[in-house]
Design an enzyme around this catalytic site. Structure first.
Site, PDB file in Angstrom:
ATOM      1  N   GLY A 178     -43.631  82.309  -3.846  1.00 55.75           N
ATOM      2  CA  GLY A 178     -43.164  81.706  -2.871  1.00 55.75           C
ATOM      3  C   GLY A 178     -43.851  80.624  -4.494  1.00 55.75           C
ATOM      4  N   CYS A 179     -43.168  78.866  -3.982  1.00 54.78           N
ATOM      5  CA  CYS A 179     -43.664  77.717  -5.218  1.00 54.78           C
ATOM      6  C   CYS A 179     -43.378  76.672  -4.880  1.00 54.78           C
ATOM      7  CB  CYS A 179     -43.514  78.082  -6.292  1.00 54.78           C
ATOM      8  SG  CYS A 179     -43.666  80.238  -7.184  1.00 54.78           S
TER       9      CYS A 179
END
Lengths: 502, 358
Positions: B11-12
């Site tokens: 995720g980012c």
């Protein structure tokens, strides 16, 4: 009368207390198991095939069809069928026939493959709330597209697209000829195909007049007997299929006995009434891949370039054969695995020749990709697709769509009794006896078959949603979404699938 | 065929900016924006891409290479010297920071293919791509993480501010910047796994998971791409390369392929568009990016932001004068542009395409 040493397989029983003597069992049995004995129904149990027609139509549930308990002594090596076949062969000197697909147990790869699902890192998608796309196109695709820009700056497609067959879902009906199944059974398939936006296939039996309203959902087939083939026939459907082989009987032809050729069948097949309809083992104008290419292009010329499908049984060298078929110009390669059904096949052929669809599909998809020609043809996977789960797994292995035959017949009443070759089907499916075929009301049974397709469509959507994708093409060939359980390293490598846990 | 690939899940947070008039902006600006989104990452990877940073070497491919072992450097340099003209070699300037105990050897090369080496498309790009594939897949411990002209990627294991300080980002000025902080859930803790992912002039920063990774990868392999980087973002970079550079499609059409409109919406389009998009979906079905994502795609002429077809990851865009900003969160934009002219959330699957003015 000489009593067969091959004992009956089933025991038909009637509870005389429950029986109200309505004689419906006598009417319904296509095998003449029951007869009227004056005050009660008499049973000739050796004729029973356990198709359960009588059971379903008995109003008082008086009938039970039991497994015959009197059996040969059990033997871990000599199975019941081994012994029984020897007894039968000793009596007849013939080849034991079978109907439907191979029923032997053994590793079924579909059952050892598990699909993925989303948790946390990517959201699953609710198919009841979000669009979920199953639309599928069968046929050749260009490897790339070109566009021109109009004066208004808008793009316009410059590449000419090859013709494709549009399916609302990645499911079609496998070829089943008029002759092997009844016209009413074909009508059920045709109505459902139209209703569900998918396709049925005439098989090698010509196209009956009554199917003409459905031709925009029909593939016409050309096989070794060339029954019913003329230019009008070739142009009638949306595509033409050349049948080289069938999963249940690779390498052998077909034989529809004269008794199953009444006037209507004869007309559709363009042969005299009552003559045996023999489909030779090979197509006698196709002894090589270059011969196939000539037939493909002869058909394309005749049909103004409709898509041509080539159906083969999955045999050992299937990847190379499929590659050759694609290079010969086929738009669709139809792979029929060894579990595929049939109206009639020698047991030895059905049960011992060919390979499972799962292996074949993986090998063919790999080979076409390695050669950079996967876009040149679509792959249809058939031969034992039992559920939407099998369909999803086949698509993940690389199929564009699956074809179902047996599953479709089950909605018409078929219970897999496997006696299609006798022409006595009590459900009116694999018979031409008018008193039996009349039972299969196309309108009624098309509703049931449409229900099945709709149910599988919903199931496929649920699977896609759980996988977190909203278009079938994101599952197609995506073997990363499969894991193998209990498969050896070599099989996993061949399938291109990781073991569960990795 | 090696089927035993591993997909990396992460995720980012991402951010990007572009000056349409090519005004050059310091790397400290983008670092400030990204650092605001520290909590979208977990310190296991951050990176930046910048365009316009090497004006003195604009005609040369700028290879940024990370080496885990010295011997890999020998092998790579032997290979490069054999096939390329080398204009300049230097270690990428870094500042020691206490958060980074161990880092790979980081070297940049300004090179051009030597005449006679070039086969393929004639302008050398295929040749360069093949060289990158070869180094990344065949030389253990070496990884080309940036390879465009007048652009570069800087990335590693660490928080956004740490990576910016380490690479001395404030010393670079570019007219397009992207940045990315990462929240890997099964990272091998490898510097190469951080974003951006680049190939030639393409750079990708990506928030999300490509659920269609398996088929995207197999599709790219048909065209000779070797996916070596243990992450699904790699497929995005290669898909843009395939569609735009090799198939000659424009950026908008590439976006139509990657986040294709739904069939129900295609029905309502005019005849030409309907025909075009139907053909695109038939032909490029295996290039459809499915699953949640927002991504920024930087290239020599502009910046593109795009979401997946049902917008399962955030993306906000804003403009101020000739500047366009795009980020996972509006706060990351306002951190560096407190009073934007416009702010909006791009719709699912509808790309924001910004091009530099000539």
């Amino acid at each position: 009368m000489f009593k067969s040493q091959a004992p009956p397989e089933y025991r038909a029983t009637i509870d005389t207390d429950k029986c109200i003597r309505c004689k419906r069992c006598i009417q319904n049995c296509g095998w003449s198991v029951y007869d009227w004995g004056g005050d009660r129904v008499q049973i000739e149990t050796s004729k029973c095939v356990r198709c359960l027609r009588c059971y379903h139509y008995c109003p008082t549930e008086a009938i039970e069809i039991l497994k015959e308990e009197t059996r040969f002594k059990e033997n871990g090596y000599w199975s019941y069928n081994h012994i029984r076949n020897i007894k039968r062969q000793a009596e007849t000197g013939g080849i034991p026939l079978t109907g439907m697909g191979c029923d032997r147990e053994g590793t079924i790869l579909f059952d050892h493959l598990m699909l993925d699902a989303c948790q946390v890192t990517n959201p699953s998608i609710d198919p009841l709330r979000e669009p979920m796309e199953l639309k599928t196109f069968l046929g050749k695709k260009p490897s790339k597209l070109e566009f021109t820009k109009g004066k208004d700056g808008k793009r316009k497609l410059a590449t000419k697209m090859p013709p494709n067959l549009e399916l609302a879902a990645p499911i079609i009906f496998s070829p089943m000829s008029y002759g092997s199944i009844s016209l009413n059974a074909q009508k059920v398939l045709a109505r459902t195909a139209k209703e569900c936006g998918i396709l049925m296939n005439t098989g090698e039996g010509g196209l009956h007049e009554d199917l003409k309203p459905y031709t925009s959902n029909i593939i016409v087939q050309v096989a070794s007997g060339r029954f019913g083939v003329n230019p009008e026939y070739l142009n009638a459907g949306v595509a033409v299929e050349i049948k080289i082989g069938q999963g249940a009987k690779p390498g052998i032809g077909g034989h529809l006995p004269g008794e199953k050729i009444p006037l209507e069948v004869a007309k559709a097949r363009m042969i005299p009434v009552g003559t045996d309809a023999l489909s030779p083992a090979p197509q006698h104008d196709i002894y090589s891949i270059e011969d196939l290419r000539q037939l493909i292009y002869a058909i394309k010329e005749t049909t103004n370039y409709k898509p041509v499908s080539v159906k083969i049984a999955t045999v050992h060298n299937v990847a190379a054969i499929a590659s050759g078929i694609v290079r010969a110009g086929a738009d669709i390669v139809y792979l029929d695995g060894f579990r595929g059904g049939t109206g009639a096949a020698p047991g030895i052929i059905r049960d011992h020749l060919g390979i499972p669809i799962e292996h074949a599909l993986a090998a063919v998809d790999d080979r076409l990709r390695q050669e950079g020609i996967r876009n040149e043809a679509s792959i249809v996977a058939a031969g034992g697709i039992r559920s939407a789960a099998d369909a999803a797994k086949a698509i993940a292995l690389g199929a564009d769509c699956v074809a179902i035959g047996t599953a479709a017949l089950m909605t018409m009443g078929c219970t897999l009794c496997g006696k299609c070759y006798t022409g006595n089907c009590s459900w009116g499916i694999t018979t031409q006896r008018p008193e039996l075929t009349v039972r299969l009301d196309p309108e009624v049974y098309a509703v049931r078959l449409s229900n099945l397709i709709r149910a599988w469509v919903h199931e496929l959507m649920e699977v896609l949603g759980a996988l977190g994708v909203n278009a079938i093409e994101s599952l197609r060939g995506s073997r990363e979404r499969l894991r193998g359980v209990g498969l050896d390293a070599q099989t996993l490598d061949m399938l291109g699938v990781k073991p569960a846990g990795r | 065929m090696d089927h035993n690939f591993q997909k990396d899940i992460a995720g980012c947070g991402l951010t990007g900016l572009i000056s349409k008039k090519r005004e050059r902006v310091s790397g400290s600006i983008i670092a400030k924006s990204l650092t605001l989104m520290n909590d979208r990452g977990n310190g296991l990877g951050a990176g930046y891409a910048a365009y316009g940073i090497y004006p003195d070497f604009a005609d040369f491919y700028a290879f940024h290479i990370m080496y885990d072992v010295q011997s890999a450097r020998f092998s790579v340099e032997e290979y490069i010297k054999e096939h390329f003209h080398v204009e300049k070699v230097e270690e990428i300037p870094t500042t020691p920071v206490k958060e980074i105990a161990i880092n790979p050897l980081l070297v940049r090369y300004f090179i051009s293919p030597s005449k006679g080496s070039i086969t393929g498309d004639g302008n050398g790009e295929d040749f360069v791509v093949n060289a990158i594939m070869k180094i990344n897949s065949e030389i253990d411990g070496a990884y080309v993480f940036s390879s465009g002209k007048n652009m570069g990627a800087f990335k590693g294991v660490g928080n956004p501010s740490v990576i910016a300080e380490f690479f001395r980002l404030d010393e670079y000025e570019g007219h397009i910047w992207t940045g990315h902080t990462r929240f890997p859930t099964n990272t091998p803790g490898w510097w190469g796994g951080a974003h951006p992912f680049t190939l030639l002039d393409w750079s990708i920063v990506h928030n999300g998971e490509i659920s269609s990774y398996g088929i995207n990868k197999r599709y790219l392999e048909m065209f000779g791409y070797k996916l070596a980087l243990l992450t699904d973002t790699e497929v995005v970079a290669y898909l843009f390369d395939l569609l735009i550079r090799r198939h000659g499609l424009d950026v908008a059409t590439a976006c139509t392929i990657l986040a294709a409109p739904f069939w129900k919406d295609i029905e309502d389009l005019d005849a030409d568009e309907k025909e075009a998009i139907t053909a695109l979906r038939q032909t490029y079905s295996s290039a459809l990016l499915n699953g949640p994502f927002s991504l920024l795609f930087g290239h020599q002429n502009g910046l593109v932001g795009i979401n997946d077809r049902i917008k399962l990851r955030p993306l906000v865009a804003a403009t101020k004068d000739d500047m366009v900003y795009m980020a996972s969160e509006e706060s990351a934009i306002r951190a560096i542009c407190p009073a934007p002219d416009t702010v909006w959330a791009p719709r699912a699957g509808e790309p924001v395409i910004v091009e530099l003015e000539n």
